[in-house]
Design a protein around this motif. Structure first.
Motif, mmCIF file in Angstrom:
data_model
loop_
_atom_site.group_PDB
_atom_site.id
_atom_site.type_symbol
_atom_site.label_atom_id
_atom_site.label_comp_id
_atom_site.label_asym_id
_atom_site.label_seq_id
_atom_site.Cartn_x
_atom_site.Cartn_y
_atom_site.Cartn_z
ATOM 1 N N TRP A 1 0.814 -1.217 0.000
ATOM 2 C CA TRP A 1 0.000 0.000 0.000
ATOM 3 C C TRP A 1 0.843 1.261 0.000
ATOM 4 N N ASP A 2 2.019 1.215 0.599
ATOM 5 C CA ASP A 2 2.897 2.389 0.541
ATOM 6 C C ASP A 2 3.362 2.635 -0.893
ATOM 7 N N GLU A 3 3.642 1.558 -1.623
ATOM 8 C CA GLU A 3 4.022 1.694 -3.026
ATOM 9 C C GLU A 3 2.826 2.156 -3.860
ATOM 10 N N TYR A 4 1.648 1.682 -3.512
ATOM 11 C CA TYR A 4 0.402 2.105 -4.162
ATOM 12 C C TYR A 4 0.242 3.623 -4.031
ATOM 13 N N ILE A 5 0.453 4.122 -2.802
ATOM 14 C CA ILE A 5 0.339 5.564 -2.546
ATOM 15 C C ILE A 5 1.425 6.325 -3.299
ATOM 16 N N ASP A 6 2.632 5.777 -3.304
ATOM 17 C CA ASP A 6 3.734 6.418 -4.025
ATOM 18 C C ASP A 6 3.430 6.504 -5.518
ATOM 19 N N THR A 7 2.775 5.476 -6.046
ATOM 20 C CA THR A 7 2.409 5.468 -7.474
ATOM 21 C C THR A 7 1.381 6.556 -7.765
ATOM 22 N N LEU A 8 0.404 6.706 -6.888
ATOM 23 C CA LEU A 8 -0.562 7.796 -7.039
ATOM 24 C C LEU A 8 0.139 9.149 -6.993
ATOM 25 N N HIS A 9 1.055 9.299 -6.055
ATOM 26 C CA HIS A 9 1.807 10.544 -5.902
ATOM 27 C C HIS A 9 2.576 10.878 -7.178
ATOM 28 N N LEU A 10 3.310 9.906 -7.721
ATOM 29 C CA LEU A 10 4.112 10.152 -8.921
ATOM 30 C C LEU A 10 3.236 10.408 -10.144
ATOM 31 N N ALA A 11 2.098 9.716 -10.214
ATOM 32 C CA ALA A 11 1.173 9.948 -11.329
ATOM 33 C C ALA A 11 0.629 11.374 -11.278
ATOM 34 N N CYS A 12 0.273 11.825 -10.090
ATOM 35 C CA CYS A 12 -0.243 13.188 -9.940
ATOM 36 C C CYS A 12 0.845 14.217 -10.227
ATOM 37 N N PHE A 13 2.064 13.944 -9.769
ATOM 38 C CA PHE A 13 3.181 14.855 -10.022
ATOM 39 C C PHE A 13 3.413 15.035 -11.522
ATOM 40 N N SER A 14 3.501 13.933 -12.254
ATOM 41 C CA SER A 14 3.796 14.025 -13.679
ATOM 42 C C SER A 14 2.638 14.630 -14.460
ATOM 43 N N THR A 15 1.419 14.299 -14.074
ATOM 44 C CA THR A 15 0.251 14.860 -14.766
ATOM 45 C C THR A 15 0.147 16.356 -14.523
ATOM 46 N N LEU A 16 0.348 16.775 -13.285
ATOM 47 C CA LEU A 16 0.301 18.207 -12.966
ATOM 48 C C LEU A 16 1.416 18.957 -13.686
ATOM 49 N N THR A 17 2.600 18.348 -13.761
ATOM 50 C CA THR A 17 3.728 18.977 -14.448
ATOM 51 C C THR A 17 3.396 19.242 -15.912
ATOM 52 N N VAL A 18 2.837 18.245 -16.583
ATOM 53 C CA VAL A 18 2.474 18.397 -17.993
ATOM 54 C C VAL A 18 1.333 19.400 -18.148
ATOM 55 N N LEU A 19 0.358 19.306 -17.273
ATOM 56 C CA LEU A 19 -0.811 20.184 -17.350
ATOM 57 C C LEU A 19 -0.420 21.653 -17.200
ATOM 58 N N VAL A 20 0.394 21.956 -16.205
ATOM 59 C CA VAL A 20 0.833 23.337 -15.990
ATOM 60 C C VAL A 20 1.695 23.808 -17.154
ATOM 61 N N GLY A 21 2.563 22.909 -17.652
ATOM 62 C CA GLY A 21 3.428 23.269 -18.774
ATOM 63 C C GLY A 21 2.649 23.586 -20.043
ATOM 64 N N VAL A 22 1.656 22.777 -20.339
ATOM 65 C CA VAL A 22 0.839 23.020 -21.537
ATOM 66 C C VAL A 22 0.036 24.301 -21.368
ATOM 67 N N ASP A 23 -0.494 24.509 -20.185
ATOM 68 C CA ASP A 23 -1.228 25.746 -19.915
ATOM 69 C C ASP A 23 -0.329 26.954 -20.168
ATOM 70 N N GLN A 24 0.937 26.828 -19.777
ATOM 71 C CA GLN A 24 1.915 27.889 -20.019
ATOM 72 C C GLN A 24 2.195 28.045 -21.513
ATOM 73 N N MET A 25 2.378 26.919 -22.214
ATOM 74 C CA MET A 25 2.654 26.954 -23.654
ATOM 75 C C MET A 25 1.530 27.637 -24.427
ATOM 76 N N LEU A 26 0.301 27.375 -24.015
ATOM 77 C CA LEU A 26 -0.849 27.922 -24.731
ATOM 78 C C LEU A 26 -1.177 29.352 -24.309
ATOM 79 N N GLY A 27 -0.464 29.840 -23.276
ATOM 80 C CA GLY A 27 -0.634 31.231 -22.884
ATOM 81 C C GLY A 27 -1.890 31.524 -22.104
ATOM 82 N N TYR A 28 -2.438 30.503 -21.424
ATOM 83 C CA TYR A 28 -3.660 30.736 -20.661
ATOM 84 C C TYR A 28 -3.389 31.498 -19.370
ATOM 85 N N GLY A 29 -2.193 31.318 -18.818
ATOM 86 C CA GLY A 29 -1.902 31.897 -17.513
ATOM 87 C C GLY A 29 -2.397 30.968 -16.419
#
Length: 250
Positions: free
Chosen positions: A201-229
């Motif tokens: 379960w600790d690895e399960y939680i770590d997997t959720l954490h890393l998935a959220c980290f990478s998704t948020l990273t891409v999401l914020v980056g694309v938002d920046q690329m598209l100039g939404y602010g």
């Protein structure tokens, strides 16, 4: 699956909620439709960033489904893809069209390599198909001089290069090495072999954490690329992620 502690159950619920909201936020960004159809070209950094977000969204949905089924190892392999998307996006933000050109060279090199492989392995082709392939490769013989892109090199030149350490750790389960294979030889309490990897379960939680980290990273980056602010929605998601991450690291 083994029982969860109350603390683990709360953490899982919290991370799942963030993941679900990140998926919804990614859909919102993709649906904003600020890029007219006539401008859809693979050479446009903005288009490439949108496709990276689309790929990340698909990967993250896959992670969610796999975790719901208790397939933690398979989910971690998909999280690795999400991190890779983040490396490419970071370079895209920094280098723009120059990095798109590198991506095109990578594509050319790999297509030329696949074509050459057909001849090297002496695959039997129909005469017409073989001649077409030879003509195609002759016309593009300069492609063999192109360079390929590898995750380590791409990550090194981007703003989230430190995350390559996470990528490297996730890569252990992406290849059939002995460490990865040993995970399939778990023993039950009765000492019987069980070829289903045990859920940690600790690895399960770590997997959720890393998935959220990478998704948020891409999401914020694309938002920046598209100039939404920075939208209020993304700010709230970032704050929730940071608060959970702080608790996760304690």
């Amino acid at each position: 699956m083994p029982p969860q502690t109350e603390e683990q159950a709360r953490a899982i619920q919290s991370w799942q909620a963030v993941m679900n909201d990140l998926i919804l936020a990614a859909v919102d960004v993709l649906n904003k439709g600020v890029i007219p159809p006539e401008n859809l070209t693979g050479a446009d950094p903005k288009i490439v960033s949108v496709m990276l977000l689309a790929r990340t969204l698909s990967n993250t949905k896959g992670v969610r489904i796999l975790l719901q089924k208790g397939r933690v190892l398979e989910a971690r392999i998909l999280v690795r893809n999400c991190l890779e998307n983040g490396f490419w996006l970071a370079r895209l933000i920094e280098d723009g069209s120059s990095f798109v050109h590198q991506m095109m060279e990578d594509e050319q090199k790999r297509r030329a390599m696949r074509g050459q492989l057909l001849f090297d392995t002496q695959v039997q082709l129909e005469a017409v198909a073989e001649q077409r392939l030879r003509d195609w490769m002759k016309e593009r013989k300069h492609w063999k001089d192109s360079k390929t892109l590898e995750p380590k090199g791409v990550a090194k030149g981007g703003s989230i290069g430190d995350a390559y350490l996470l990528y490297s750790e996730l890569s252990v389960d992406a290849h059939p090495g002995l460490e990865a294979l040993n995970r399939y030889a778990a023993r039950t309490d009765e000492a019987d072999l069980d070829f289903e990897p045990e859920v940690n379960w600790d690895e399960y939680i770590d997997t959720l954490h890393l998935a959220c980290f990478s998704t948020l990273t891409v999401l914020v980056g694309v938002d920046q690329m598209l100039g939404y602010g920075a939208t209020e929605q993304l700010q709230r998601l970032t704050e929730r992620f940071q608060a959970l991450e702080a608790a996760h690291q304690q």
